[in-house]
Structures are given as structure tokens and as C-alpha cells.
Design an enzyme around this catalytic site. Structure first.
Site, mmCIF file in Angstrom:
data_model
loop_
_atom_site.group_PDB
_atom_site.id
_atom_site.type_symbol
_atom_site.label_atom_id
_atom_site.label_comp_id
_atom_site.label_asym_id
_atom_site.label_seq_id
_atom_site.Cartn_x
_atom_site.Cartn_y
_atom_site.Cartn_z
ATOM 1 C CG ASP A 1 20.717 -36.088 74.119
ATOM 2 O OD1 ASP A 1 20.633 -35.131 74.913
ATOM 3 O OD2 ASP A 1 19.852 -36.976 74.023
HETATM 4 P P1 TAP Z 1 18.071 -34.653 70.882
HETATM 5 O O1 TAP Z 1 19.141 -34.766 71.892
HETATM 6 O O2 TAP Z 1 16.857 -35.462 71.048
HETATM 7 O O3 TAP Z 1 17.683 -33.089 70.813
HETATM 8 C C1 TAP Z 1 16.805 -32.621 69.849
HETATM 9 C C2 TAP Z 1 16.565 -31.159 70.130
HETATM 10 O O4 TAP Z 1 15.825 -30.654 69.042
HETATM 11 C C3 TAP Z 1 15.762 -30.917 71.378
HETATM 12 O O5 TAP Z 1 16.578 -30.466 72.425
HETATM 13 C C4 TAP Z 1 14.694 -29.900 70.954
HETATM 14 O O6 TAP Z 1 14.801 -28.745 71.780
HETATM 15 C C5 TAP Z 1 15.079 -29.552 69.520
HETATM 16 N N1 TAP Z 1 13.906 -29.410 68.654
HETATM 17 C C6 TAP Z 1 12.783 -30.164 68.633
HETATM 18 N N2 TAP Z 1 11.923 -29.691 67.721
HETATM 19 C C7 TAP Z 1 12.525 -28.640 67.136
HETATM 20 C C8 TAP Z 1 12.137 -27.743 66.109
HETATM 21 N N3 TAP Z 1 10.946 -27.823 65.505
HETATM 22 N N4 TAP Z 1 13.011 -26.763 65.749
HETATM 23 C C9 TAP Z 1 14.197 -26.642 66.360
HETATM 24 N N5 TAP Z 1 14.615 -27.469 67.345
HETATM 25 C C10 TAP Z 1 13.785 -28.452 67.720
HETATM 26 O O7 TAP Z 1 18.595 -34.939 69.400
HETATM 27 P P2 TAP Z 1 20.032 -35.354 68.853
HETATM 28 O O8 TAP Z 1 21.072 -34.384 69.286
HETATM 29 O O9 TAP Z 1 19.817 -35.613 67.399
HETATM 30 O O10 TAP Z 1 20.358 -36.705 69.620
HETATM 31 C C11 TAP Z 1 19.681 -37.907 69.367
HETATM 32 C C12 TAP Z 1 19.294 -38.557 70.680
HETATM 33 O O11 TAP Z 1 18.292 -39.559 70.429
HETATM 34 C C13 TAP Z 1 20.457 -39.253 71.335
HETATM 35 O O12 TAP Z 1 20.323 -39.220 72.736
HETATM 36 C C14 TAP Z 1 20.304 -40.687 70.803
HETATM 37 O O13 TAP Z 1 20.930 -41.670 71.581
HETATM 38 C C15 TAP Z 1 18.789 -40.836 70.877
HETATM 39 N N6 TAP Z 1 18.269 -41.889 69.998
HETATM 40 C C16 TAP Z 1 18.834 -42.049 68.784
HETATM 41 C C17 TAP Z 1 18.379 -43.059 67.968
HETATM 42 C C18 TAP Z 1 19.090 -43.258 66.664
HETATM 43 S S1 TAP Z 1 19.265 -44.729 66.112
HETATM 44 N N7 TAP Z 1 19.589 -42.232 66.029
HETATM 45 C C19 TAP Z 1 17.295 -43.870 68.356
HETATM 46 C C20 TAP Z 1 16.681 -43.635 69.605
HETATM 47 C C21 TAP Z 1 17.203 -42.623 70.423
HETATM 48 P P3 TAP Z 1 13.522 -27.781 71.964
HETATM 49 O O14 TAP Z 1 12.420 -28.637 72.461
HETATM 50 O O15 TAP Z 1 14.002 -26.763 72.926
HETATM 51 O O16 TAP Z 1 13.242 -27.226 70.605
#
Ligand code: TAP
Length: 474
Positions: free
Chosen positions: A401
Site C-alpha cells: 500500500d
Molecule cells: P501491506 O500493504 O499490508 O502489504 C504487505 C505485503 O507484504 C503484502 O502485499 C504481502 O503480499 C507481502 N508479504 C506478506 N508476507 C510476506 C513474506 N513472508 N515475504 C514477503 N512478502 C510478504 O503493507 P505496507 O506496504 O507496509 O502498508 C501498511 C498498510 O497497513 C497500510 O495500508 C497501513 O495503513 C495499514 N496499517 C498500518 C498501521 C500502522 S500504524 N503502521 C496500522 C494498521 C494498518 P503477499 O501476500 O503476496 O506476500
């Protein structure tokens, strides 16, 4: 004499809270800061248990107190030791909820202290109650209950057990509910009618239900803001307890948590480019996510480990973008190893940190600090976005994201408006993840289909280990 010692203990505790918080601001001192504040809290707890007295009488119920302390300590140590790094955000939410529950329980207990003499015969009983005290009790009760119920929902959402839920006009229902809680509380505090006890419990249940309704519809990328907001609620609720008991340590602790949570909420809103009102009644949610998750598509190209290794080994500048997937794979140590191997070859390696990458504020900073990555290698979003123009290779490790260009270009996207890491400005982009599945916001990422992007599929840890082995042989 003992009263003075108690005051001194509270002052020491308050100072350690402030020092601890200051030390938490930097990864190098954060661990010590935590210990300093915990030591201060222990001093405050034991000083209260052994030195506090009311009308010359000390605390009596030591068995209950120490049994609760023992259970809490065992549960706390066990959960902190066994929690997986990826489950940390959930645990923070759970702990925050417990703080809110404590504040609400204090409200219930103190209300019972105030009213337990009531036998139903004195119709003026409630009008004689102290309105100021009732105000503090009700404030702690309402804020603590909302924080508890909201944090439990946030906990369920972060571990995937609870899905976003909203219905048309829910924000109006929520506002109405909130107004009802405020009006009923004001009625109880100001007029103190005969039904005060009944209304008190109505307010308690309404606040719990409101906490659930308040967090249920907020989803997608807005969770960071809600989590920090709930954190500040718990702080304010604890400060109410400090007022109630005239306990300076509790008051200072509550105010510090409340203020830190509020500042974090403002920072998170800024990071998401959203106003708080927009987050609370806006439309970052399931509906919009579903609408745009089906559009785009296209073809992506893959890169082999050896090609990726050559690409990086001969680059001048490599920028690593860590995301949630890096935490899932627990690949922070291998990532640091890759950084060192590249630097030995003369490649300049930096990390681009998005403020909401991962699942909790500062998640990536904590993760990389655990692997001893030098703090000055971490570039904040604005600096990183300038640096991408002169970067040869961007290596995205489990981030999605936070690098999704739809945030800038697609007004229909649920993350539209959120500032992102503009990785497409670099010469080459390599994305490591396990599949083409979306990230937290549930939407497709057009970056993966761009000509300069190549996908390196696989678990981040395994992929990095292979990459390191290849680079060593280049
Ligand atoms: P995300 O958009 O959640 O993407 C994480 C990606 O990691 C996934 O697309 C997944 O794809 C990949 N992944 C998962 N396990 C993996 C592994 N073992 N090896 C390699 N890749 C792996 O993460 P982001 O870019 O860090 O964004 C964070 C999101 O979480 C934002 O939307 C944010 O608003 C939200 N959020 C953040 C927080 C805080 S405070 N930081 C709190 C709640 C929500 P695959 O499944 O294809 O591997």
C-alpha cells in the site's frame, strides 16, 4: 513522614515517566527508556501499597492485591516473551484496551463507594453527592469504556478475526449515540435524579456499544489513526483516575499517555494526508476498496535472483523499502546482511521508511533497530522521495500500500490522497512478495505492472538469503 515518602515516590515516578518517554523517542535509548519508566511505575505501585493511608489506616487487602499483581505479572511476562513480532500491534491494542477497562472499573468502584449507603428512603440522597467528583467518575467511565471496547475491535481487526462493518447512515447513528451518552451523563452529573444508579449503568453500556460502533466501520488504511486515538483516550481516562484519587503519579502518567497519543494521532493524520473528522466519518472503507480492487490488472514481469543480484551489485545507490511483509518473514537480520554486503562492494544503501508501513506506528524503525541497522540509514518519506530520482535500484521488501501510485492518481481508490513512497522515480524497481495478492487496504497495485518494475516472488527471508548468496558470487 510516610505521607512525605509517598509524595517523594510519586515525584520520582513522574520524573521517570517523562525521562522514559523522552528516551523512547530514539531507537538507541528506547529500550532503556522503557526500563526507566517501568522502574518508576514499580516504585509508584509499591509505595502506594505500603505507604498509602486514609485516616491513619493503611491498605488491608494484601492477599487480593498481591494475587492480582502475581497474575498480571505472569500474564504480562508470558505474553511479552511469546508474542510474535508480527502480532505486536495486536498486543499493543489489547494492552491499551486493558488500560481503558481499568479506568472504567475505577469509575464503577468509586461510584459504588459514593452510593453504597443509598437504601431507597432518602429522596435527596443523590442531590447531596459531590457533582465535581461525579463528573470525573463519569468522564473516566465513558472514555475508558469507549477505549476498551474500541481497542478490542481494533485488536480483532488487526489479527483478521473481525471484518470492517458499516451500514448506510452509520455515522449519523454514531453521532446520535454519542450525543445520547453526553446528555445522559450531563443529566446525571448536574441534576442527580433518583434513578442516578440506573442511568450510570445505562451510560456504561452505551459507552461500550459506542466503542464498538466507533471502530467497526473504520478500515482500510485508517487503522493507524484510530489506534493512536484510542491510545490517547486511555491516557485521558487514566488521568481522570489520578484526579479522583489525587494521585500525582497516575495523573502525570495519564496526561503523558494522553498527550503522546494525541500527538501521534495528529502525525498519523498528517502521514495519511487526512483530517481527523475525515477519518472518523470519511469513506476510507470496505465499499470503496471493493470498487477499485477489481479495476486495473495487466501483466507483470518477473526477475530471477541472479539478475536481481547483478542489478544490485553493480548499482551506485540502492534504496530498500521495508513493509509489513518484512516483519512477517522476520527478515530484518538478513536484510541488514544484504545491506552490509552491498556496502562492502561500494554500493550506497539506504532505507525509505513510510510512516504507516507495517501495522503500528514506528513498526519498521523497531524492526530494523532490532537488526542493528544504523539509524542514520533510515530516510523519512520526504527525504526518500527526493532521493529516489538519483537511485539506481529500489528493492521493495513486503511493502504494498505504501508504494501504491493509486494514492496519487485514482480518486476512486480507498487510499487516494495518502502520501506514498514514489519509488517509480528510480531507474529500476524490484518488488519482493510471495504473490500478486493485495496488501492491507485490499487493492491492486499498478506499480507491479509498470515497465520498470520486476517481481521477485518468494518469502522475503528466503529471497534475501538467495540474493546474498548470488551477490557473493558476482
Ligand atoms: P501491506 O500493504 O499490508 O502489504 C504487505 C505485503 O507484504 C503484502 O502485499 C504481502 O503480499 C507481502 N508479504 C506478506 N508476507 C510476506 C513474506 N513472508 N515475504 C514477503 N512478502 C510478504 O503493507 P505496507 O506496504 O507496509 O502498508 C501498511 C498498510 O497497513 C497500510 O495500508 C497501513 O495503513 C495499514 N496499517 C498500518 C498501521 C500502522 S500504524 N503502521 C496500522 C494498521 C494498518 P503477499 O501476500 O503476496 O506476500
Amino acid at each position: 513522614m510516610e505521607w512525605n515518602l509517598l509524595t517523594l515516590a510519586y515525584i520520582i515516578a513522574s520524573v521517570t515517566f517523562i525521562l522514559g518517554l523522552k528516551m523512547l523517542a530514539h531507537p538507541e535509548t528506547a529500550r532503556k527508556g522503557n526500563l526507566v519508566a517501568a522502574a518508576g511505575m514499580s516504585i509508584a505501585i509499591f509505595a502506594t501499597i505500603f505507604l498509602y493511608e486514609e485516616n491513619g489506616v493503611k491498605l488491608q487487602n494484601y492477599v487480593w492485591i498481591f494475587a492480582a499483581l502475581a497474575i498480571g505479572t505472569v500474564a504480562g511476562v508470558w505474553s511479552a516473551r511469546t508474542v510474535k513480532m508480527t502480532a505486536m500491534p495486536e498486543m499493543v491494542s489489547l494492552f491499551n484496551g486493558m488500560g481503558g477497562a481499568c479506568a472504567a472499573l475505577i469509575g464503577i468502584i468509586e461510584f459504588n463507594h459514593l452510593t453504597h449507603h443509598y437504601d431507597g428512603t432518602d429522596i435527596n440522597f443523590f442531590s447531596k453527592l459531590d457533582g465535581g467528583m461525579l463528573l470525573v467518575i463519569m468522564a473516566g467511565l465513558v472514555i475508558g469504556s469507549i477505549s476498551f471496547a474500541g481497542s478490542m475491535i481494533a485488536w480483532g481487526k488487526l489479527n483478521g478475526r473481525i471484518k470492517d462493518f458499516s451500514f448506510k447512515g452509520q455515522h449519523l447513528v454514531n453521532l446520535g449515540f454519542f450525543a445520547f451518552i453526553l446528555l445522559l451523563s450531563a443529566y446525571v452529573i448536574i441534576l442527580r435524579p433518583e434513578e442516578t444508579i440506573f442511568f450510570f449503568y445505562v451510560v456504561l453500556f452505551a459507552a461500550l456499544i459506542y466503542g464498538v460502533f466507533f471502530v467497526m466501520p473504520i478500515g482500510g488504511a485508517d487503522m493507524p489513526v484510530v489506534i493512536s486515538l484510542l491510545n490517547s483516550f486511555t491516557g485521558v481516562a487514566a488521568a481522570c483516575g489520578g484526579f479522583l484519587y489525587d494521585n500525582k503519579a497516575m495523573l502525570t502518567g495519564g496526561i503523558l499517555v494522553g498527550a503522546a497519543g494525541t500527538l501521534l494521532t495528529i502525525l498519523m493524520c498528517k502521514a495519511m494526508n487526512r483530517s481527523l473528522t475525515n477519518v472518523l466519518i470519511g469513506s476510507f472503507g470496505a465499499g470503496a476498496a471493493a470498487a477499485s480492487s477489481t479495476q486495473q490488472g495487466g501483466t507483470h514481469k518477473e526477475i530471477s535472483v541472479s539478475d536481481a543480484a547483478v542489478c544490485m551489485a553493480y548499482a551506485n545507490k540502492v534504496m530498500i523499502v521495508p513493509g509489513y511483509g518484512l516483519a512477517v518473514a522476520q527478515a530484518q537480520h538478513v536484510c541488514h546482511e544484504l545491506e552490509k554486503i552491498l556496502e562492502e562492494r561500494g554500493v550506497d544503501v539506504q532505507y525509505a521508511i513510510h510512516p504507516v508501513a507495517g501495522r503500528m506506528p514506528g513498526h519498521m524503525n523497531v524492526l530494523l533497530a532490532e537488526a542493528d541497522v544504523a539509524y542514520d540509514k533510515l530516510q523519512e518519506m520526504e527525504t526518500a522521495n527526493d532521493a529516489f530520482k538519483t537511485t539506481d535500484v529500489v528493492l521493495i521488501l513486503g511493502a504494498n500500500d505504501v508504494v501504491n501510485p493509486a494514492a496519487k492518481s485514482d480518486p476512486a481508490s480507498p487510499i487516494y490522497g495518502m502520501p506514498i513512497l514514489e519509488v517509480e522515480q528510480a531507474k529500476t524497481v524490484i518488488v519482493n512478495k510471495r504473490s500478486m495478492k493485495p496488501g492491507y487496504a485490499g487493492i491492486e497495485n499498478a506499480l507491479f505492472f509498470q515497465p520498470k518494475t520486476s517481481m521477485l516472488f518468494g518469502d522475503a527471508k528466503a529471497a534475501l538469503q538467495k540474493l546474498i548468496a548470488e551477490i557473493k558470487s558476482v
